[in-house]
Design a protein around this motif. Sequence first.
Motif, mmCIF file in Angstrom:
data_model
loop_
_atom_site.group_PDB
_atom_site.id
_atom_site.type_symbol
_atom_site.label_atom_id
_atom_site.label_comp_id
_atom_site.label_asym_id
_atom_site.label_seq_id
_atom_site.Cartn_x
_atom_site.Cartn_y
_atom_site.Cartn_z
ATOM 1 N N ASN A 115 -97.549 50.798 27.209
ATOM 2 C CA ASN A 115 -97.558 52.150 27.756
ATOM 3 C C ASN A 115 -96.866 52.244 29.111
ATOM 4 O O ASN A 115 -96.919 53.282 29.767
ATOM 5 N N ASP A 133 -106.745 57.308 29.447
ATOM 6 C CA ASP A 133 -105.645 58.204 29.763
ATOM 7 C C ASP A 133 -105.425 59.080 28.549
ATOM 8 O O ASP A 133 -106.171 58.989 27.560
ATOM 9 N N THR A 134 -104.423 59.925 28.589
ATOM 10 C CA THR A 134 -104.050 60.741 27.445
ATOM 11 C C THR A 134 -102.873 60.081 26.721
ATOM 12 O O THR A 134 -102.257 59.144 27.236
ATOM 13 N N LYS A 135 -102.565 60.575 25.536
ATOM 14 C CA LYS A 135 -101.407 60.039 24.794
ATOM 15 C C LYS A 135 -100.125 60.186 25.598
ATOM 16 O O LYS A 135 -99.221 59.354 25.532
ATOM 17 N N ALA A 136 -100.060 61.258 26.387
ATOM 18 C CA ALA A 136 -98.868 61.505 27.200
ATOM 19 C C ALA A 136 -98.918 60.776 28.537
ATOM 20 O O ALA A 136 -98.014 60.938 29.366
ATOM 21 N N HIS A 167 -98.941 59.381 35.122
ATOM 22 C CA HIS A 167 -97.898 60.206 35.753
ATOM 23 C C HIS A 167 -98.340 60.660 37.145
ATOM 24 O O HIS A 167 -97.523 60.776 38.061
ATOM 25 N N GLU A 184 -108.398 65.144 25.630
ATOM 26 C CA GLU A 184 -107.358 64.201 25.213
ATOM 27 C C GLU A 184 -107.580 62.771 25.695
ATOM 28 O O GLU A 184 -106.800 61.879 25.356
ATOM 29 N N GLN A 204 -100.881 61.226 31.134
ATOM 30 C CA GLN A 204 -100.881 62.192 32.228
ATOM 31 C C GLN A 204 -101.425 61.588 33.521
ATOM 32 O O GLN A 204 -100.872 61.819 34.605
#
Length: 321
Positions: free
Chosen positions: A203, A43-46, A51, A117, A48
Motif C-alpha cells: 500500500n 485505513d480506507t481502500k483509498a 494521504h 470505510e 485516506q
Amino acid sequence: MTKEVELKLFFKAQDYDLLVKILDSLDGLVPKQTKLLKNAYFDTKALQLRHWDMGLRIRSFENNTKEQTIKTAGQVAGGIHSRPEYNARCIGDVPDLSLFPVEIWPKNTQFAKLQEELYCLFETNFKRNIWIAKQGVSQIEVALDQGDIIAGSNHESLCELELELQNGEEASLLSLAADIALKIAVRLGKASKAQRGYRLGGNSALASVADLKPLPVLASSCEKEERTAAIGLALENWQVLDGLLSAAADIATEAELWSRFKSNLSYIDSSLEPLGWQALNTMPCWTLLILELNRQGRLIQQWHSLAYGQAQLALVNLLRD
C-alpha cells in the motif's frame, strides 16, 4: 493530546539477548515490565489517512483492554522523531473516530463515510520490554520490541529499540543512545512500524533513489543554518541509502548505491570543518567508518561495527546543538 518525542534504533535480531543484558546493567535504568502487544492498523481502500499523514491503530493488551491511537503529521529532525498523538479507550474491533478531537481532522472531513470505510490493513505483534531511565532532569522510557509485521501472507521481522522522552530535554535521548552504542551495534531507525506495514502490504511504494534529497552546493559564504540544514538532508539520505543497500538484489545495483553512499558521506565529511565541527571527523568512530566504507563490501558488515551507529549518533548530536 500528547507529543511523542523519540529516538528509534535498529539492531540485529541475534543481538536481542545481549541487548537485554546491557540494558539491565546500565546505570540509571530500572526494568519495569514486559508486555505482549497486538496492534491492528486501519485505513480506507483509498488510503485516506495515509494521504493525510495520519496513522490509526487499535492496541490490544494482555488484560483484554484496548486503546485506539491516532498519530497526526509530525517531523523527523536530526534523527529524532516528534509527532502528536491522541489516545482513547475502545471496546470494538474497529476504531471509533468520534472519540478523537474534531479539530485534528482536515476541514470538510466526511466522518460517517470515513468511519464506514475503515478496515485493517496490517498488524504489528511484538514483545515489549520496558525500562525507565533517569538522565539528569529527564525521564526516558526505553522500549525494546521484538516480533513481526504481518500484512496478509507477508511477514517481516521487527527488532527496534525506542527511547521516548517522557519529560526533560531531548539531549538526554542522545546521551542514553550513545551509552548503548558503546556496547552494542545499533543504527538510526527511520521508517516507523506503520510505514513498514504499509510497504509490506503493497500500500506504499518501496524506498528508491527517488527518495534521496538533492544536496546543495555550498559556497564559502554560506550561513551556519544553511550548512546545518544541508548536513541534515545528507543524514536523511544516509538512512535511505542504508535501507536500499540492505535490499540490493544484484551486484550492479549495489555498486551504484555504494557510490552514492560514499559520495553522501564525503559531502558530510567535507562540510564539518566550515561549521567548526571538525572534531567529529577525528573521532575514532568516524575515522573507522570512513576507512571501512572505502573498502568494497556489503552494508551488513558495517552494521556489525560499533563505529557505524556511534558515528550516526555523534552527527545527530551536532545537529541538535
